[in-house]
Design a protein around this motif. Structure first.
Motif, PDB file in Angstrom:
ATOM      1  N   GLY A 399       0.978  -1.266  -0.144  1.00 19.54           N
ATOM      2  CA  GLY A 399      -0.054   0.008   0.028  1.00 19.54           C
ATOM      3  C   GLY A 399       0.804   1.222  -0.133  1.00 19.54           C
ATOM      4  O   GLY A 399       0.653   2.036  -0.879  1.00 19.54           O
ATOM      5  N   ALA A 402       2.370   2.005  -3.394  1.00 22.20           N
ATOM      6  CA  ALA A 402       1.344   2.282  -4.221  1.00 22.20           C
ATOM      7  C   ALA A 402       1.272   3.833  -4.261  1.00 22.20           C
ATOM      8  O   ALA A 402       1.229   4.535  -5.156  1.00 22.20           O
ATOM      9  N   GLN A 425      -1.467  -1.804  -8.386  1.00 21.31           N
ATOM     10  CA  GLN A 425      -1.306  -2.570  -6.980  1.00 21.31           C
ATOM     11  C   GLN A 425      -0.288  -3.646  -7.355  1.00 21.31           C
ATOM     12  O   GLN A 425       0.680  -4.029  -6.349  1.00 21.31           O
TER      13      GLN A 425
END
Ligand code: HEC
Length: 436
Positions: A399, A402, A425
């Motif tokens: 995360g 990203a 992702q």
């Protein structure tokens, strides 16, 4: 889009840069050395000094063997490496400048044929005709530089070409004249440097001293003038290039650009004052100094046009990022964001076109190869390796990575991420997996 050439630890671009560096040595010699030859040959004719002509013969043989054997091999190597490393970039250049290159090659052919004719007709045709042959060679070889500089500078400052698509608008751009002056004057420095090296072992003492003194003066003048031309060049660089220069040119690179020519000038000043001190090894070191200066300049030239191969038009990762109405070309970014890069790029294994739980890491690696491998490696060490960079940003999971990808476009020297959210992702998952 074409298959990707991944070179672990190095990147394909660095392989190209290495071949190009080796090419610089012979290619700059071939454009420069004949100028010194015609100068000395004229002097030999006017003052009736055959020993100068003996040096010209020796110098020409060195040009013939060194410049043309190594120059031709590495020149072809550059084309192979460039078409594999950046096929679309080369295609873009060829579509605009095919006639430029065709013209260059006409002069190049004159040059290649010329050196053989020149060398093998020494003492065989009458001296005046021979001198004319030398002039033809010298002018033809410099003309190749006049042409190639237009294409080289276009890759940094395409000028009004972006609006008009016109050959000459891109060719005579804002950095053309300063760079032509810089290379032309540096060329005389190179001729001088090689001549000192060849003269160091030359038998006739009086001629040796005279040639070393003349060649050293050429080298000093060439280095001084090309440093001035560099300042002119820097003054006309666009803001984006200057910002890159500030952000990306390492202290080492800057130091070499200043110290290499400065030390070389000091060496040639000594040679001009004490020509009988000329020896082969120090002369070769001085050539090395000049070339490390040129090499740093070429590296900087590459760095300051990031993230583009052709500014405003094509990213280094071959994605077309700007509209060119004059050529009927549109940015690919909106379509890639909609369709996905794995759908858009043709050379993607069929099972990686859509990201799934099962193929996430492999699909992510494919995206990384297409979008990042032009400038980064994926190993721990090498040219701009990504794993330590991701770690340094303190990512604790895909995360976080990203989020880094979302912010790429805000960094001036990097292309923005292009693709769907699922691809982002997958890329984040892959980058995180190699950074743990
Ligand atoms: C046009 C060349 C280029 C491309 C393509 C490129 N980068 Fe970079 N990237 C750079 C440069 C130059 C730097 C800064 C110098 C350095 O870190 O050594 C950099 C730095 C980074 C950093 C460190 C940033 C920081 O603030 O420390 C990350 C992370 C990164 N790139 C990720 C990526 C990813 C992911 C991709 C592919 C989606 C990518 N880059 C594509 C040129 C590029």
């Amino acid at each position: 889009m074409y298959p990707i050439w991944e070179v672990p630890h190095l990147t394909a671009g660095l392989v190209l840069a290495l071949i190009a560096t080796i090419h610089i040595l012979p290619s700059h010699l071939s454009t420069s050395a004949m100028w010194l030859n015609v100068y000395l040959e004229r002097k030999s004719l006017k003052e009736n000094r055959p020993e100068l002509m003996a040096f010209v013969k020796r110098f020409s043989k060195m040009i013939l063997i060194f410049a043309y054997v190594f120059g031709s091999m590495t020149g072809v190597g550059i084309w192979f490496a460039a078409t594999t490393a950046a096929p679309r970039g080369i295609s873009g250049l060829i579509h605009n400048y095919v006639w430029g290159w065709a013209t260059e090659w006409v002069f190049f052919l004159i040059e290649v044929g010329g050196i053989y004719v020149y060398y093998y007709t020494i003492d065989k045709v009458d001296p005046k005709t021979h001198l004319k042959l030398g002039w033809i060679f010298a002018l033809a070889s410099w003309t190749t530089m006049v042409i190639i500089v237009g294409i080289l500078t276009f890759m940094l400052t395409p000028g009004h070409w972006a609006a008009t698509g016109n050959f000459f608008d891109g060719f005579f751009n804002q950095t053309y004249w300063p760079q032509l002056l810089m290379r032309t004057t540096a060329m005389f420095a190179i001729a001088g440097a090689y001549a000192v090296a060849v003269a160091a072992g030359f038998g006739d003492l009086k001629a040796r001293r005279e040639i070393v003194r003349t060649a050293s003066t050429w080298a000093i003048a060439g280095l001084a003038l090309s440093s001035l031309a560099f300042l002119w060049y820097r003054a006309v660089l666009p803001d984006a290039a200057l910002a890159n220069l500030a952000a990306l040119a390492t202290p080492g690179l800057r130091a070499v650009m200043v110290w290499a020519p400065a030390l070389a000038v000091a060496y040639f000043a000594v040679m001009a004052a004490k020509p009988s001190w000329a020896r082969l090894v120090p002369a070769l070191l001085a050539i090395g100094l000049i070339f490390s200066g040129i090499f740093s300049f070429e590296r900087v030239r590459e760095l300051i046009r990031k993230p583009f191969v052709i500014p405003g038009y094509m990213y280094s990762n071959q994605i077309i990022a700007g509209d060119l109405p004059a050529k009927g070309v549109q940015s690919e970014l909106p379509e890639i964001d909609r369709e996905g890069i794995l759908h858009y790029a043709p050379f993607v294994p069929p099972d990686l076109r859509d990201v799934t739980d099962a193929n996430r890491l492999r699909a992510g690696r494919m995206v990384a190869l297409i979008e990042c491998a032009a400038c980064h490696t994926f190993q721990e060490t090498g040219l701009r390796p990504l794993p330590p960079r991701i770690r340094k940003l303190g990512a604790t999971g895909p995360g976080d990575v990203a989020e880094v990808l979302d912010a790429l476009g805000a960094i001036p020297y990097m292309p923005q991420f292009a693709g769907t959210d699922a691809e982002k992702q997958a890329l984040a998952a892959y980058l995180f997996s190699i950074s743990k």
